[in-house]
Design a protein around this motif. Structure first.
Motif, short mmCIF file in Angstrom:
data_model
loop_
_atom_site.label_atom_id
_atom_site.label_comp_id
_atom_site.label_asym_id
_atom_site.label_seq_id
_atom_site.Cartn_x
_atom_site.Cartn_y
_atom_site.Cartn_z
N LEU A 73 0.85 -1.17 0.00
CA LEU A 73 0.00 0.00 0.00
C LEU A 73 0.90 1.24 0.00
O LEU A 73 2.06 1.16 0.39
CB LEU A 73 -0.91 0.01 1.23
N PRO A 74 0.38 2.39 -0.41
CA PRO A 74 1.23 3.59 -0.46
C PRO A 74 1.85 3.97 0.88
O PRO A 74 2.90 4.61 0.92
CB PRO A 74 0.26 4.68 -0.94
N ASN A 75 1.23 3.59 1.99
CA ASN A 75 1.79 3.94 3.30
C ASN A 75 2.71 2.87 3.86
O ASN A 75 3.09 2.91 5.03
CB ASN A 75 0.67 4.24 4.30
N GLN A 240 -7.90 -1.35 -4.09
CA GLN A 240 -6.84 -0.55 -3.46
C GLN A 240 -5.82 -0.10 -4.50
O GLN A 240 -5.67 -0.74 -5.55
CB GLN A 240 -6.10 -1.38 -2.39
N LEU A 241 -5.10 0.96 -4.19
CA LEU A 241 -3.94 1.33 -4.97
C LEU A 241 -2.74 0.60 -4.38
O LEU A 241 -2.47 0.71 -3.18
CB LEU A 241 -3.70 2.84 -4.92
N TRP A 242 -2.03 -0.15 -5.21
CA TRP A 242 -0.82 -0.83 -4.77
C TRP A 242 0.39 -0.17 -5.43
O TRP A 242 0.36 0.18 -6.61
CB TRP A 242 -0.85 -2.31 -5.18
N VAL A 243 1.43 0.00 -4.64
CA VAL A 243 2.69 0.55 -5.14
C VAL A 243 3.61 -0.62 -5.51
O VAL A 243 3.79 -1.55 -4.71
CB VAL A 243 3.37 1.43 -4.08
N PHE A 244 4.17 -0.56 -6.72
CA PHE A 244 5.10 -1.60 -7.17
C PHE A 244 6.50 -1.00 -7.33
O PHE A 244 6.67 0.04 -7.97
CB PHE A 244 4.64 -2.19 -8.51
N ASP A 245 7.47 -1.67 -6.74
CA ASP A 245 8.87 -1.25 -6.82
C ASP A 245 9.51 -1.92 -8.02
O ASP A 245 9.92 -3.08 -7.96
CB ASP A 245 9.59 -1.63 -5.53
N LEU A 246 9.60 -1.18 -9.15
CA LEU A 246 10.17 -1.75 -10.36
C LEU A 246 11.66 -2.00 -10.22
O LEU A 246 12.21 -2.89 -10.89
CB LEU A 246 9.89 -0.83 -11.55
N THR A 247 12.35 -1.23 -9.37
CA THR A 247 13.77 -1.50 -9.15
C THR A 247 13.97 -2.85 -8.48
O THR A 247 14.91 -3.58 -8.80
CB THR A 247 14.40 -0.38 -8.30
N ALA A 248 13.08 -3.20 -7.56
CA ALA A 248 13.18 -4.50 -6.90
C ALA A 248 12.87 -5.62 -7.87
O ALA A 248 13.52 -6.68 -7.84
CB ALA A 248 12.24 -4.55 -5.70
N VAL A 249 11.88 -5.43 -8.75
CA VAL A 249 11.56 -6.45 -9.75
C VAL A 249 12.78 -6.68 -10.65
O VAL A 249 13.18 -7.82 -10.90
CB VAL A 249 10.35 -6.02 -10.59
N ALA A 250 13.37 -5.59 -11.14
CA ALA A 250 14.52 -5.72 -12.04
C ALA A 250 15.71 -6.36 -11.36
O ALA A 250 16.42 -7.17 -11.96
CB ALA A 250 14.90 -4.34 -12.58
N ALA A 251 15.93 -6.02 -10.09
CA ALA A 251 17.10 -6.52 -9.37
C ALA A 251 16.92 -7.95 -8.87
O ALA A 251 17.90 -8.58 -8.45
CB ALA A 251 17.40 -5.61 -8.18
#
Length: 433
Positions: A73-75, A240-251
């Motif tokens: 979640l964003p928080n 809900q709005l979910w935040v995705f960390d694309l740096t974590a996916v790539a790494a």
């Protein structure tokens, strides 16, 4: 020293999709595209179809309980249990929050870029990025966030090399009307179980060409430098709005990292009913702009006071793909006109208030705030009217503004919902910390 406590949470702006140009095409119009009036009629027709055929769908799904380690979640909380931190949230929130954690890693203040949704108006954001780069003043961002059109631009804005600018310039100015086209059968397709009435196959193919193994390898390399790339998606199952960390996916380096990265970006530009939703870890995701318009950095932290780095000023840059002033004019005195006016009013009110919240967050962290919006005098396309004749001039306006450092404004307008003293109070808050 006098101190005020400010809740440090993820801040998001809300938007709904208004849709499509040329309801009744003028003479010489090569294609009949969709307008807001027509989309209202389409939605009403859809509602009738759904009421008549309710329960027709035979597709059964179960709610997925999977929350990937790169989602939150964003928080910073777990979508299944908001009282607990998600795995992504624990990386930052278990200490003092996202911004102070990154400040500690970099030993300095941060440069943060936040790009809003805007559909075809993403051409303006692309122009700003290009002109900004040409001015020689565009920094290397420590954090980049994006929603919808902003998410589409985010990977290449994050990487920031000349070859990435070439991609940015082409993403919107190179689009053709045929790249976003209605499916045969129109709204009646929903009666036979379809979940969208426009075809985004050309866009998916474009993303597959642009997002390659080399692309995510470059993103992973920047992740190892403690840089962060985040996008927001609407989880249709959880609402809900979910935040995705694309740096974590790539790494992650996993066998499915590339496909997951592509699916996240695809979902970020897939408005519900317009394009099909995208399945990620068992949940269906769509364009985050159906819930929020800007993903502002601010995963909450503990009550431990953060270290304030004074070697350089940190800056929140916000590229907002909309106009500040809502359209004013006599509406049609019918259902379509009233619905259109109500939707536009809701969008305008949410935009004003959420920009103020983003500004408050910047002041709470003692950061500079710089905002770029589409000038009120500039003609803009309706959403999903990817007309090159409209988008190229909008790109050129953004490019010219991006070249000029004085084009940025240092605070949002109070608008109708806040008084000027509120902006002054937020500014004074920064000085008292």
């Amino acid at each position: 020293m006098k101190t005020r406590q400010v809740e440090n949470t993820g801040l998001i702006l809300r938007v709904t999709q208004s849709e499509f140009a040329c309801d009744t095409p003028p003479a010489g119009c090569p294609h009949q595209m969709y307008s807001r009036d027509r989309i209202v009629r389409e939605v009403i027709a859809l509602a009738v179809v759904l009421l008549l055929l309710g329960g027709c769908s035979t597709v059964e799904r179960k709610l997925s309980t999977k929350v990937p380690s790169y989602a939150s979640l964003p928080n910073g909380r777990d979508p299944r249990n908001p009282d607990q931190y998600s795995d992504l949230g624990k990386r930052f929130s278990a200490k003092v929050g996202l911004i102070p954690t990154l400040e500690e890693l970099h030993k300095r203040r941060l440069n943060i870029l936040e790009m809003s949704g805007g559909d075809a108006k993403g051409a303006f954001g692309a122009g700003v990025l290009i002109g900004w780069g040409e001015s020689g003043t565009r920094p290397k961002f420590d954090v980049v966030t994006g929603i919808s059109a902003g998410a589409l631009l985010s990977t290449w804005a994050f990487l920031g090399e000349p070859e990435d600018d070439a991609v940015i310039a082409d993403l919107f100015t190179g689009m053709k009307k045929s790249d976003v086209a209605p499916k045969p059968g129109g709204i009646l397709r929903f009666a036979f179980g379809d979940n969208s009435f426009m075809d985004n196959t050309p866009l998916i193919e474009k993303l597959r060409e642009l997002i390659t193994e080399n692309t995510i390898a470059r993103v992973a390399a920047e992740a190892r430098k403690d840089r962060l790339l985040l996008v927001g998606l609407h989880n249709l199952d959880y609402r809900q709005l979910w935040v995705f960390d694309l740096t974590a996916v790539a790494a992650s380096g996993g066998p499915h990292a590339l496909e997951t990265y592509r699916k996240i970006v695809q979902a970020s530009v897939s408005p519900p009913l317009i394009f099909p939703p995208v399945e990620i870890e068992g949940s269906l995701f769509a364009d985050g702009a159906t819930r929020e318009l800007v993903l502002a950095v601010g995963i909450e932290g503990s009550d431990v006071p953060p270290t304030v780095w004074t070697s350089a000023d940190g800056t929140f840059y916000v590229i907002f793909l909309a106009k500040e002033a809502p359209a004013v004019g006599a509406i049609r005195p019918d259902v379509r006109g009233i619905i259109d006016s109500v939707v536009e009013t809701m969008l305008s009110a949410n935009m004003e208030w959420m920009l103020l919240r983003a500004y408050a967050l910047a002041q709470a962290h003692r950061y500079q705030f710089k905002l770029m919006m589409i000038p009120d005098s500039v003609p803009i396309p309706d959403n999903f009217d990817f007309d090159p004749d409209m988008m190229k001039p909008l790109f050129d306006v953004g490019r010219e503004l991006g070249r000029n450092p004085s084009s940025w404004v240092v605070a949002p307008s109070p608008g109708e919902d806040a008084s000027p003293w509120f902006i002054k109070l937020l500014t004074e808050l920064r000085g008292e910390q």
